[in-house]
Design a protein around this motif. Structure first.
Motif, PDB file in Angstrom:
ATOM      1  N   THR A   1     -14.181 -12.191 -11.391  1.00 33.90           N
ATOM      2  CA  THR A   1     -13.253 -12.260 -10.264  1.00 33.90           C
ATOM      3  C   THR A   1     -11.810 -12.149 -10.733  1.00 33.90           C
ATOM      4  O   THR A   1     -11.000 -11.430 -10.126  1.00 33.90           O
ATOM      5  N   ALA A   2     -11.471 -12.843 -11.816  1.00 38.40           N
ATOM      6  CA  ALA A   2     -10.107 -12.778 -12.348  1.00 38.40           C
ATOM      7  C   ALA A   2      -9.772 -11.354 -12.789  1.00 38.40           C
ATOM      8  O   ALA A   2      -8.651 -10.863 -12.556  1.00 38.40           O
ATOM      9  N   PHE A   3     -10.734 -10.682 -13.424  1.00 38.68           N
ATOM     10  CA  PHE A   3     -10.497  -9.295 -13.847  1.00 38.68           C
ATOM     11  C   PHE A   3     -10.304  -8.385 -12.640  1.00 38.68           C
ATOM     12  O   PHE A   3      -9.413  -7.515 -12.642  1.00 38.68           O
ATOM     13  N   ARG A   4     -11.123  -8.560 -11.605  1.00 45.02           N
ATOM     14  CA  ARG A   4     -10.977  -7.728 -10.413  1.00 45.02           C
ATOM     15  C   ARG A   4      -9.613  -7.907  -9.765  1.00 45.02           C
ATOM     16  O   ARG A   4      -9.001  -6.941  -9.293  1.00 45.02           O
ATOM     17  N   ILE A   5      -9.144  -9.143  -9.727  1.00 49.98           N
ATOM     18  CA  ILE A   5      -7.832  -9.402  -9.131  1.00 49.98           C
ATOM     19  C   ILE A   5      -6.740  -8.708  -9.931  1.00 49.98           C
ATOM     20  O   ILE A   5      -5.868  -8.026  -9.373  1.00 49.98           O
ATOM     21  N   ALA A   6      -6.778  -8.882 -11.252  1.00 51.04           N
ATOM     22  CA  ALA A   6      -5.728  -8.304 -12.102  1.00 51.04           C
ATOM     23  C   ALA A   6      -5.778  -6.785 -12.108  1.00 51.04           C
ATOM     24  O   ALA A   6      -4.732  -6.113 -12.120  1.00 51.04           O
ATOM     25  N   ALA A   7      -6.978  -6.214 -12.085  1.00 50.46           N
ATOM     26  CA  ALA A   7      -7.114  -4.766 -12.234  1.00 50.46           C
ATOM     27  C   ALA A   7      -7.019  -4.013 -10.923  1.00 50.46           C
ATOM     28  O   ALA A   7      -6.386  -2.941 -10.860  1.00 50.46           O
ATOM     29  N   PHE A   8      -7.617  -4.554  -9.858  1.00 52.04           N
ATOM     30  CA  PHE A   8      -7.767  -3.774  -8.637  1.00 52.04           C
ATOM     31  C   PHE A   8      -7.064  -4.353  -7.414  1.00 52.04           C
ATOM     32  O   PHE A   8      -7.133  -3.761  -6.340  1.00 52.04           O
ATOM     33  N   ARG A   9      -6.402  -5.516  -7.567  1.00 53.30           N
ATOM     34  CA  ARG A   9      -5.682  -6.077  -6.422  1.00 53.30           C
ATOM     35  C   ARG A   9      -4.197  -6.245  -6.702  1.00 53.30           C
ATOM     36  O   ARG A   9      -3.420  -6.381  -5.771  1.00 53.30           O
ATOM     37  N   TRP A  10      -3.819  -6.262  -7.964  1.00 52.99           N
ATOM     38  CA  TRP A  10      -2.402  -6.253  -8.321  1.00 52.99           C
ATOM     39  C   TRP A  10      -1.941  -4.810  -8.433  1.00 52.99           C
ATOM     40  O   TRP A  10      -2.643  -3.952  -8.979  1.00 52.99           O
TER      41      TRP A  10
ATOM     42  N   VAL B   1     -17.342  -7.166   5.574  1.00 52.90           N
ATOM     43  CA  VAL B   1     -16.179  -7.133   6.461  1.00 52.90           C
ATOM     44  C   VAL B   1     -15.564  -5.739   6.378  1.00 52.90           C
ATOM     45  O   VAL B   1     -15.293  -5.237   5.286  1.00 52.90           O
ATOM     46  N   PHE B   2     -15.355  -5.106   7.526  1.00 50.27           N
ATOM     47  CA  PHE B   2     -14.754  -3.785   7.594  1.00 50.27           C
ATOM     48  C   PHE B   2     -13.396  -3.908   8.268  1.00 50.27           C
ATOM     49  O   PHE B   2     -13.292  -4.443   9.380  1.00 50.27           O
ATOM     50  N   ILE B   3     -12.361  -3.421   7.611  1.00 51.75           N
ATOM     51  CA  ILE B   3     -10.999  -3.497   8.137  1.00 51.75           C
ATOM     52  C   ILE B   3     -10.397  -2.096   8.102  1.00 51.75           C
ATOM     53  O   ILE B   3     -10.308  -1.479   7.037  1.00 51.75           O
ATOM     54  N   ALA B   4     -10.007  -1.596   9.258  1.00 52.19           N
ATOM     55  CA  ALA B   4      -9.449  -0.251   9.338  1.00 52.19           C
ATOM     56  C   ALA B   4      -8.196  -0.255  10.184  1.00 52.19           C
ATOM     57  O   ALA B   4      -8.048  -1.060  11.114  1.00 52.19           O
ATOM     58  N   GLY B   5      -7.307   0.651   9.855  1.00 48.03           N
ATOM     59  CA  GLY B   5      -6.110   0.856  10.643  1.00 48.03           C
ATOM     60  C   GLY B   5      -6.020   2.313  11.046  1.00 48.03           C
ATOM     61  O   GLY B   5      -6.089   3.204  10.203  1.00 48.03           O
TER      62      GLY B   5
ATOM     63  N   PRO C   1      -3.419   2.431   6.818  1.00 48.96           N
ATOM     64  CA  PRO C   1      -2.052   2.507   6.287  1.00 48.96           C
ATOM     65  C   PRO C   1      -1.871   1.615   5.057  1.00 48.96           C
ATOM     66  O   PRO C   1      -2.571   0.616   4.876  1.00 48.96           O
ATOM     67  N   ALA C   2      -0.902   1.987   4.231  1.00 49.38           N
ATOM     68  CA  ALA C   2      -0.641   1.251   2.994  1.00 49.38           C
ATOM     69  C   ALA C   2      -0.334  -0.225   3.225  1.00 49.38           C
ATOM     70  O   ALA C   2      -0.827  -1.080   2.475  1.00 49.38           O
ATOM     71  N   PRO C   3       0.466  -0.605   4.253  1.00 45.96           N
ATOM     72  CA  PRO C   3       0.728  -2.039   4.460  1.00 45.96           C
ATOM     73  C   PRO C   3      -0.538  -2.846   4.734  1.00 45.96           C
ATOM     74  O   PRO C   3      -0.651  -3.997   4.307  1.00 45.96           O
ATOM     75  N   LEU C   4      -1.500  -2.242   5.432  1.00 45.20           N
ATOM     76  CA  LEU C   4      -2.753  -2.946   5.708  1.00 45.20           C
ATOM     77  C   LEU C   4      -3.532  -3.171   4.416  1.00 45.20           C
ATOM     78  O   LEU C   4      -4.012  -4.284   4.156  1.00 45.20           O
ATOM     79  N   ALA C   5      -3.655  -2.137   3.607  1.00 41.45           N
ATOM     80  CA  ALA C   5      -4.373  -2.271   2.336  1.00 41.45           C
ATOM     81  C   ALA C   5      -3.682  -3.281   1.428  1.00 41.45           C
ATOM     82  O   ALA C   5      -4.342  -4.078   0.755  1.00 41.45           O
ATOM     83  N   ARG C   6      -2.358  -3.264   1.428  1.00 38.16           N
ATOM     84  CA  ARG C   6      -1.621  -4.216   0.585  1.00 38.16           C
ATOM     85  C   ARG C   6      -1.832  -5.647   1.061  1.00 38.16           C
ATOM     86  O   ARG C   6      -1.979  -6.571   0.248  1.00 38.16           O
ATOM     87  N   ALA C   7      -1.869  -5.846   2.386  1.00 41.95           N
ATOM     88  CA  ALA C   7      -2.093  -7.191   2.920  1.00 41.95           C
ATOM     89  C   ALA C   7      -3.467  -7.715   2.520  1.00 41.95           C
ATOM     90  O   ALA C   7      -3.619  -8.900   2.181  1.00 41.95           O
TER      91      ALA C   7
END
Length: 612
Positions: free
Chosen positions: A92-101, A423-427, A572-578
């Motif tokens: 989980t820590a690796f996923r956060i650092a690699a794919f969420r930051w 969970v599916f989130i789309a904009g 949109p990018a703001p949604l993905a970033r949120a």
């Protein structure tokens, strides 16, 4: 006699340089490039093995999932840290650092840390192998230019086939690693710019060490070298994001033409090193040949006497939005994308643009398909360039047929069958990615091939009228959901004014009725029907006004969940970033996993770098 040792040392240096030119190039390929691809392929194999083993544990009887949940209820997390969950917390820590930051790389672009690490590691490896072992013996001199100026050209030339492969839609790297071509494009651009840097190190180094008199510039091999470096430099400059955004068609044509010219010049410049160059042509030809064969197989009907090209149906479904439906004899993985060529809309015959397929090839209720041909549905927003011309075509000519060529399908969307919560989130038009995943998951649940217990579908749109894009498909999926699956659909309208724009569909043939009052009456009836349709869909889908609080919605789903969770995002990018920021917080952090919280996998549909 005194000059003999110096001459011997110079000869030894020359032989050593020639040897290292070849050996360092081989080492770089095997030690950096090939090993890294092998590691990613190994990770891919492990993921496939785990996925297969988890699928084998899915009970054939859906009711068993309910009983399983009852048995798991007492085992809910109690807040105590469990050492046995250290591996999951580390992942989980690796996923956060690699794919969420992410880090900003421009005014409107960001890059995942995983991409940053790969690019910096690749660049560091290339420069280390290029600049080390460059000690001149006579006279003694570390980092001698004569050692690395020719070596730079060797290493740059050896990267050409790799960079070309990374740009191809059909490439071995994607097949081995499961990373789709559009995500590899980030590394493709970095590799191309690295080639330009190495070629300029070579060119400047040659000038520094001396190339003899100016007669050298009259030779064919020198002219070819200068043209090749110039062509590569232009490729890099014309590939910059502002140019790609404003004039994509121009960028695409010049990109291919200049790259081909540069490779050809490299062969003329150093015929003895042509083994570095011609594989680039082979890789490109392989990709194009496969695409051509696929185009002929999918889009042509040889038995027809007239028009052999299969057509598609285009219609305007809301202001600025077009739906294109193609019936083709292929099946695809939900979430994949395809490239569309519309001769009557495209500027060039080969102009192709990627769009996600918003439908699934099989009925959502789990029944068998009635035909080997399936409807490929594309929802296209008219923005600029190709999409703007397509919108104008639908607006001017109305609903009707159009010659359409499809190339695909591409991409490696996630397999959601083994997650207990999805969970599916789309904009906006990002729903074209989440909708087929959502529909397919419901279909798999009905067939007893999924362990899903909870599905949440969230869609943010600007206008309530946009529900017509997918309203019917969404309602069909909701109706098909099995009883053992907890399903919730949330549609948010971000504009305060809940107004619709009527009169969006057009007849294929112009009405014989002259433009008079009766025509206005027909338009009014169409407007009333469209308004009624929107009202019906909005009521059935529980449409609400406002922006979704992504962090709160995710927390609400993650905290009570018992099993693995998948979060799938497009928009949109703001949604993905949120979403990234929410899942990088304590909601799904490693500390929570240590205390028993479920692990969360995040899948975001993006092309290239992340938007700002």
């Amino acid at each position: 006699m005194s000059s003999s040792p110096a001459a011997a040392a110079a000869a030894s240096d020359r032989l050593r340089r020639i040897y290292l030119n070849v050996e360092t190039t081989k080492e770089l390929w095997w030690a950096v490039v090939s090993c890294f691809i092998a590691v990613l392929a190994g990770v891919r194999l492990v993921e496939v093995f785990l996925n297969v083993s988890r699928k084998a544990q899915i009970p054939s009887d859906p009711s068993a999932l309910v009983e399983q949940e009852k048995h798991e209820e007492p085992a809910r997390r109690r807040g105590a840290i469990a050492l046995r969950r250290v591996p999951q917390a580390a992942v989980t820590a690796f996923r956060i650092a690699a794919f969420r930051w992410t880090v900003p790389i421009g005014p409107q672009a960001r890059m995942l840390m995983a991409d940053v690490w790969v690019i910096l590691g690749y660049m560091a490896g290339v420069l280390v192998w290029d600049l080390t072992r460059s000690t001149h013996l006579e006279p003694a001199h570390n980092l001698n230019t004569k050692f690395y100026e020719d070596r730079s050209a060797h290493i740059a030339s050896a990267q050409i086939s790799l960079v070309v492969a990374l740009a191809g839609k059909n490439n071995v790297i994607s097949f081995l690693t499961g990373i789709s071509h559009e995500k590899l494009n980030v590394v493709h651009r970095a590799g191309g710019r690295m080639i330009v840097l190495l070629l300029w190190i070579h060119a400047i180094g040659r000038l520094y060490t001396g190339i003899g008199n100016f007669d050298y510039f009259e030779t064919t091999w020198m002219k070819a070298g200068l043209v090749g470096v110039s062509a590569y430099t232009l490729v890099a400059l014309l590939s910059l994001r502002p140019i790609r955004t404003v004039a994509y068609e121009f960028f695409f044509i010049t990109h291919i033409a200049l790259t081909a010219l540069a490779i050809a010049c490299g062969i003329v410049h150093r015929p003895e090193c042509q083994h570095y160059f011609w594989p680039g042509f082979v890789v490109w030809a392989f990709d194009r040949t496969l695409r051509l064969l696929r185009l002929l197989t999918i889009n042509l009907r040889w038995w027809r006497r007239g028009d052999k090209l299969v057509k598609g149906h285009v219609e305007l479904i809301s202001p600025g939005t077009v739906r294109l439906t193609l019936r083709r004899p292929i099946a695809w993985t939900p979430g994949q994308h395809a490239y569309l060529i519309l001769p009557s809309v495209s500027t060039l015959p080969s102009e192709a643009h990627p769009f996600t397929i918003s439908s699934i090839p099989y009925p959502v209720d789990g029944s068998e398909a009635k035909s080997k041909e399936h409807d490929m549905v594309f929802i296209v927003r008219g923005m600029n360039g190709f999409t703007k011309r397509l919108h104008q075509h639908a607006d001017e000519k109305g609903s009707g047929s159009v010659t359409a060529i499809v190339d695909g399908c591409y991409g490696y969307p996630p397999d959601l069958a083994t997650y207990s919560t999805s969970v599916f989130i789309a904009g906006g038009s990002g729903v074209t990615y989440t909708l087929p995943l959502f529909m397919n998951l419901i279909r798999m649940a009905r067939l007893g091939k999924s362990s899903v217990r909870r599905i949440v579908f969230i869609w943010a749109i600007r206008d309530r009228d946009h529900v017509r894009w997918i309203g019917e498909s969404l309602l069909q999926a909701v109706d098909a959901a099995p009883a053992h699956v907890s399903l919730e659909v949330k549609v948010f309208v971000t504009r305060a004014a809940m107004e619709t724009v009527p009169g969006l569909e057009y007849a294929e043939e112009p009405s014989p009725t002259p433009p008079n009052a009766s025509n206005s009456s027909i338009s009014d009836k169409q407007a009333e029907k469209k308004l009624s349709d929107v009202e019906t869909l909005a009521t059935a889908l529980n449409v609400q006004v406002g922006r979704p609080d992504v962090a709160q919605l995710l927390r609400h789903e993650i905290e009570p969940a018992l099993g693995r969770i998948s979060v799938n995002v497009a928009g949109p990018a703001p949604l993905a970033r949120a979403v990234r920021e929410a899942l990088a917080s304590d909601i799904a952090g490693p500390v929570g996993v240590l205390k028993g919280a479920p692990t969360v996998n995040l899948h975001i549909e993006t092309f290239g770098v992340v938007g700002a």
